[in-house]
Every structure is written in C-alpha cells, then in structure tokens.
Design a protein around this motif. Sequence first.
Motif, PDB file in Angstrom:
ATOM      1  N   GLY A 122     -33.692  -9.430  24.236  1.00 54.98           N
ATOM      2  CA  GLY A 122     -33.854  -8.296  25.127  1.00 54.98           C
ATOM      3  C   GLY A 122     -33.750  -6.995  24.376  1.00 54.98           C
ATOM      4  O   GLY A 122     -33.918  -6.961  23.152  1.00 54.98           O
ATOM      5  N   ILE A 123     -33.490  -5.932  25.099  1.00 57.75           N
ATOM      6  CA  ILE A 123     -33.394  -4.629  24.442  1.00 57.75           C
ATOM      7  C   ILE A 123     -32.099  -3.921  24.841  1.00 57.75           C
ATOM      8  O   ILE A 123     -32.055  -2.704  24.953  1.00 57.75           O
ATOM      9  CB  ILE A 123     -34.611  -3.747  24.769  1.00 57.75           C
ATOM     10  N   TYR A 331     -36.821   4.539  18.536  1.00 59.58           N
ATOM     11  CA  TYR A 331     -36.951   3.997  17.193  1.00 59.58           C
ATOM     12  C   TYR A 331     -37.289   2.510  17.254  1.00 59.58           C
ATOM     13  O   TYR A 331     -38.050   1.998  16.443  1.00 59.58           O
ATOM     14  CB  TYR A 331     -35.656   4.241  16.414  1.00 59.58           C
ATOM     15  N   HIS A 332     -36.736   1.842  18.256  1.00 59.13           N
ATOM     16  CA  HIS A 332     -37.045   0.433  18.453  1.00 59.13           C
ATOM     17  C   HIS A 332     -38.533   0.267  18.762  1.00 59.13           C
ATOM     18  O   HIS A 332     -39.196  -0.617  18.225  1.00 59.13           O
ATOM     19  CB  HIS A 332     -36.197  -0.120  19.604  1.00 59.13           C
ATOM     20  N   ILE A 333     -39.035   1.146  19.607  1.00 54.88           N
ATOM     21  CA  ILE A 333     -40.453   1.073  19.956  1.00 54.88           C
ATOM     22  C   ILE A 333     -41.307   1.301  18.720  1.00 54.88           C
ATOM     23  O   ILE A 333     -42.282   0.592  18.464  1.00 54.88           O
ATOM     24  CB  ILE A 333     -40.785   2.104  21.064  1.00 54.88           C
ATOM     25  N   ALA A 337     -43.702  -1.504  17.172  1.00 56.67           N
ATOM     26  CA  ALA A 337     -45.115  -1.178  17.320  1.00 56.67           C
ATOM     27  C   ALA A 337     -45.781  -0.970  15.968  1.00 56.67           C
ATOM     28  O   ALA A 337     -46.982  -1.190  15.836  1.00 56.67           O
ATOM     29  CB  ALA A 337     -45.274   0.077  18.171  1.00 56.67           C
ATOM     30  N   ALA A 338     -45.013  -0.547  14.975  1.00 53.31           N
ATOM     31  CA  ALA A 338     -45.664  -0.147  13.729  1.00 53.31           C
ATOM     32  C   ALA A 338     -45.122  -0.846  12.496  1.00 53.31           C
ATOM     33  O   ALA A 338     -45.723  -0.774  11.445  1.00 53.31           O
ATOM     34  CB  ALA A 338     -45.528   1.365  13.559  1.00 53.31           C
ATOM     35  N   ALA A 349     -42.400  -7.481  23.991  1.00 56.40           N
ATOM     36  CA  ALA A 349     -41.303  -6.553  23.710  1.00 56.40           C
ATOM     37  C   ALA A 349     -41.807  -5.117  23.672  1.00 56.40           C
ATOM     38  O   ALA A 349     -41.137  -4.192  24.144  1.00 56.40           O
ATOM     39  CB  ALA A 349     -40.648  -6.912  22.388  1.00 56.40           C
ATOM     40  N   GLN A 350     -43.013  -4.918  23.148  1.00 56.19           N
ATOM     41  CA  GLN A 350     -43.540  -3.553  23.051  1.00 56.19           C
ATOM     42  C   GLN A 350     -43.698  -2.919  24.423  1.00 56.19           C
ATOM     43  O   GLN A 350     -43.142  -1.857  24.706  1.00 56.19           O
ATOM     44  CB  GLN A 350     -44.904  -3.570  22.345  1.00 56.19           C
ATOM     45  N   TYR A 351     -44.457  -3.602  25.277  1.00 57.68           N
ATOM     46  CA  TYR A 351     -44.712  -2.999  26.585  1.00 57.68           C
ATOM     47  C   TYR A 351     -43.444  -2.956  27.435  1.00 57.68           C
ATOM     48  O   TYR A 351     -43.217  -2.007  28.185  1.00 57.68           O
ATOM     49  CB  TYR A 351     -45.835  -3.738  27.309  1.00 57.68           C
ATOM     50  N   GLY A 352     -42.619  -3.994  27.292  1.00 58.31           N
ATOM     51  CA  GLY A 352     -41.366  -3.999  28.041  1.00 58.31           C
ATOM     52  C   GLY A 352     -40.510  -2.798  27.675  1.00 58.31           C
ATOM     53  O   GLY A 352     -40.009  -2.078  28.541  1.00 58.31           O
ATOM     54  N   SER A 353     -40.379  -2.542  26.355  1.00 57.36           N
ATOM     55  CA  SER A 353     -39.534  -1.429  25.915  1.00 57.36           C
ATOM     56  C   SER A 353     -40.094  -0.102  26.404  1.00 57.36           C
ATOM     57  O   SER A 353     -39.357   0.758  26.910  1.00 57.36           O
ATOM     58  CB  SER A 353     -39.456  -1.395  24.390  1.00 57.36           C
ATOM     59  N   VAL A 354     -41.391   0.076  26.251  1.00 56.27           N
ATOM     60  CA  VAL A 354     -41.994   1.343  26.660  1.00 56.27           C
ATOM     61  C   VAL A 354     -41.818   1.549  28.158  1.00 56.27           C
ATOM     62  O   VAL A 354     -41.474   2.646  28.618  1.00 56.27           O
ATOM     63  CB  VAL A 354     -43.487   1.373  26.277  1.00 56.27           C
TER      64      VAL A 354
END
Lengths: 381, 269
Positions: A122-123, A331-333, A337-338, A349-354
């Motif tokens: 999770g985040i 920073y996690h994103i 993402a990068a 995880a990317q879309y969830g975090s955003v």
Amino acid sequence: MHAPVDPSPGGAAPHPFAKPKTHRETYEFLIRQVLRAGTYSVLLAVGLIFAHIIIKGVPVVFTTKAPFINTNFLTKLPETLHVIEDKQGKIYETSPQGSDVIKKELGGNMRSEKTISYSGGGILGPIVGTALLVLVCMVVALFLGIASAIYLSEYASHGKFIEGVRLAILNLAGVPSVVFGLFGLGIFVLSAPVLTDTPHERSLFSIPLGFTYMSFQGWDTCVLSGAFTLAFVILPVIITASEECLRAVPQGFRETSLALGATRWQTIWRTVLPFAMPGILTSSILGIARAAGETAPIMFTAALAFKDKLPWQGDSGFFGIFTQSVQALPYHIYTIAARIPQSEYSERAQYGSVFVFLVLVLMFAITSVLLRRKLRAKYQW
Amino acid sequence: MPATLEKPAAINGSKPPTHLTVKIDGVDFAYGARQVLFDVTMDIAAREITAFIGPSGCGKSTLLRCINRINDLIENAAITKGRITLGGVDINHRDLDVIALRRKVGMVFQKYNPFPRSIFENVAYGLEVAGEKDKKRITEVVEESLRAATLWDEVKDRLHESALGLSGGQQQRLCIARTLSVKPEVVLMDEPCAALDPIATARIEELIVQLKKQYTIVIVTHNMEQAVRVSDRTAFFYLGKLMEFNDTMKLFTAPEKPETERYLSGRMG
C-alpha cells in the motif's frame, strides 16, 4: 452574432438606427470567441486529467465488495510486487512473502517470475510522511508568515527598506522549487544548529554552552528539515495573502481600539487578527495544499524513495518522528512513475497514489472553504 | 428620561472632579510636506461643549485627532510647531504614556463602528484591555456606561447579542457608552451624527448635552444647527487657520470676521 443590417443600396433614406457597417462587430465577435475558446480549453484539459486519474485510480482504491475501500492499499507499506505466471498462463500478483508460498505450491509448474519495485502493498508510508511534513510545515509557515505579515502591515513604517523587503518576498515566490530544495539541503540538513554533547566532525562550528554544545551540523534529512524547506516555499504566498487580509480590516477598528486605551498589540490581537483570520486561513490552506504537492524541496531534505518503517517505529521511538526521514506522496509518485521500469503491473500503484493524493488535496480545499464559512459567520463586519 | 438622567452621576461620583483643560498653543500640523494646520491657539474649557466648524478640509478633524494622538497612526503626520497640553502636561512629550492619555481623552468616531461582537463585549473592551479581571466590576461598569449613554433600557435584555443588530443611532450610543466605560475626562466627537437620521441625531444631541455635566466635550460638526443646539463655544476653522473662537451665540449672531459670516450665511441660506 447577427450580420449588420445592410443599408439599402440605391441611396434610399437609410433606417435612422441602422448599424454602421464596420469591422468593429466582427472584431468584437472574434475576440469574444478566442477568449471563450481559451477558457474552454483550460476546462477541457483539467477535465481530461481528472477523468483519466479517476477512471484509473478509483478501481485501485475502492472495491466492489464491503467495505468498498481497498484497506490494504491505504494501510500497508509499499513493497515489491511479485508477479508469478504458471505454465497454464495463470497469473498471481503477490507480496514477497506470498511469492515464496506460491512458488512452493506451484513447484515445477512455474513459468516465470517478475518483480516490480515499490508497486505492491500500500502507500501508508507516503501518506503518513506527507501528513507529518504538512503538519510541521503548516505550523512553521503560519507562524513565520503571519508574524511577518503583522509586522509589515501593522508596525513597519513605509520606506525604501520595507519596500525592498516586500519586493524580496514577492521574488521569493518566483524561485524554482529545486533551488529551495538545495537551500534546505545547505541550511537545514547540513548546517542548522542542534544541541548535542558530541558534535559531529562535519559540524561547521560548535559553541560550548557548558553543559552541552550548540553544534552547527544540520538536522540531517528528516521531517523537520523538509517541513522548514516547504514552509519557505509557501511563505511568500502566506505573507502576501495575510497582509492583504490584515489591510482589509477597517481602520476604524484599530482607531477605536487605540482610542479606548488598548496597546498596539492588544489592538492587533483582539480586533484585527480575529477578523483577518478567515481570509488568512483560507489562503494559507491553499498554500499548504501546494506545499503538500512539492517534490523538489523534499527530495534533498526529507524524503526517501523507500522506507520499511513508519516514522514512530524508528530507534528513537515515538518522539523521534520529526527527526526521521520519511516517504512522501509526491516523491513516491515520482519514484514509481519515473524511476522503475514501467509495466502493466506498475500502473496500479501509480494511479492509486495519484488518486489518493488528489483526494487529499481536495480535502484541504474543502476544509479551507468550510473553515472560512465558519469563521466568516463568527467574525463578520 | 429621568431614570437614566440620575445614573450618570454615579460614574464619577466616587472620585473628586478634576478639571483638566486642553490648551492648544500655536500648533502647526503637517501630513508629510502638506501643512494642514497653521498656528492654532485656543483653550478648551472643562465641562463645556466646544464645537469645531468649518468647510471640509479645514483641519478641524485633524486638530481633534491630535488631542488624543490618534493621528500617531498616520505616518509622517506630526505637529511641527507649538504644543497641546492637557492639565498642563504636554501630550506630545517623549515620556508621556500615550495609553494613559487616550484613557483620559476618549473618542467617538463619525461612522458608528461597534466591533462585530456582542453589546456587552463592546462596552467591556476598554476595561479588558486595561487588565480588569473582576467580572462583577466589569458588569457594573458596562451597566453604568450603557445607562449613561441612555441605551440601557433598550439593550438590557440582549446584552449578549451582536452589536450589529442595533439600529444606527443605537450603535452610535453604544460607541459612546464604550468610550465612557474607561472614564475619560475629555470626550472627542468627530461628526458623531453624520451618518444618522434626524431622530437618532436628536437623541445623540440630547445625550451630549447631558454628558456635559461630567465631561469636557469637543465636537466636530458640519451641521450649523447642531453646533448652535449643543455647544457652549464654537471655533470656526478655515484653510487650516482658526478664524474665530467665541461663545456659540456670539459667533453665530455677530461674527467678527468676514469669512465666518460668509461661511455661516452661505450654509444657513
């Protein structure tokens, strides 16, 4: 738009109120459409971004079964995602521990295993980190910001120097955030003073205080360093907005209060600040929402790409939460993402975090609106 | 209102009456480079009502605001020559406690401006900032002050409601009560009725005349009839100069200066 009335050609008496045939109307029409198109394209862009994030993010955070919220995503720390495929083409997405179990079960039936960093679990770590950063940043920024605004609007006399200070504050708003990050690294991480019995060897200098030393060795990368840096990023916004709110309080209140024998500070504390506060808080919370989203300033000062402990699980226990480095959402994103190879499995995880991040910022905005309403009702004039 | 007439005496009843006179002695005043008062000299008698009249921009409000140093708020505004004394003390002296001065010299402003708080809190403000902690004492003084401002009977049942719910005239009387709560010697009034209707104005005027018994009152007004109705003496200002200062009746019936006569006749038709 309707076309200008065509005056009859043969020199017959024109209608007395006929519009003169000029290009003025055409210009007017064109300009209006250009402005309208500009506005709508902004709306369209915003709408597309939001729609995209919501469509992709909602399935991560919400589930179709009770309790309808993906609690794992919100309450677990990030971990490596293991994707195992068996020979029948069945795919298992699992945690590092789970992968061992599945591998044992499948035995020779396993075809392949992929690992995707930070994309499992999770985040919670980033959420907690961002919450801490924002909390400390809010305290620091509000204190410094309101203090400066009060000084500038209530005490300082108008002169070249104060004009210079104002200009400097405005310019501060234009400084790129990565520069703030480096500033924070130089000042808070590496050279801010701490009290310690054993000064670090890289300390700039230390002042013996008898019982201990004040050592200018910095606070290291930690919540405090990051929050102070973030506070400086949003200070210009807070100072400028607060000053405006203070000026909006009628001068009559100040005069009356002083005429009743109040001191300047009593006047500010009892009759200026309460009425300026709704505005100050509203604009400050929007500023703080911005601070929550900044990545560059915390990159060097507070944030880690990955940490397997929550801030209060460190060596120094609960009270060490402000002196620990943390994970932070922006920073996690950036990391997921990068900094990791992209695949269909990293999207979750990317879309969830955003999405979670957007919701948090939205909550800030709503809080500020509600707060303003409540305070307005109490302190209106 | 005989009931409310009796009460004000109680406010200052306990302390011996002092008669602090305001003496203005050759005062020049300037906002930065712009001089607005020229060599003004006058004595304001205690327990009398002195009216300042004159066309807009003649400096009468500025002079009024000098007397409790509320002009300190305006940058670069200062008395450049002469002095103002209160009971013989130079009010612009370096060692003067300006807070104490303002408690002796209260002020009522043109636009009635109660704080957007309750009626009680408005009147209690002056005591609270002075550090009065005794709730009973505060309650007493609030009542005394509201009675003195002939407002008590109208608001006694809603002391804790917002002051902004009062009518304009009531709000201005509330501001007067608030000013009286700190027991000043001198009350400065800067066009106190400018924003009020004739009935509310009449009540304020009635109140001002009553207050004369305990307070030295200076009132700036654009309203000639008002000056005649309430004041004992009137000062006429023109272009920053004090043209004429005399008993109100004399000034209005037999002005000595041609400017005064022109102003009075022009305004009074």
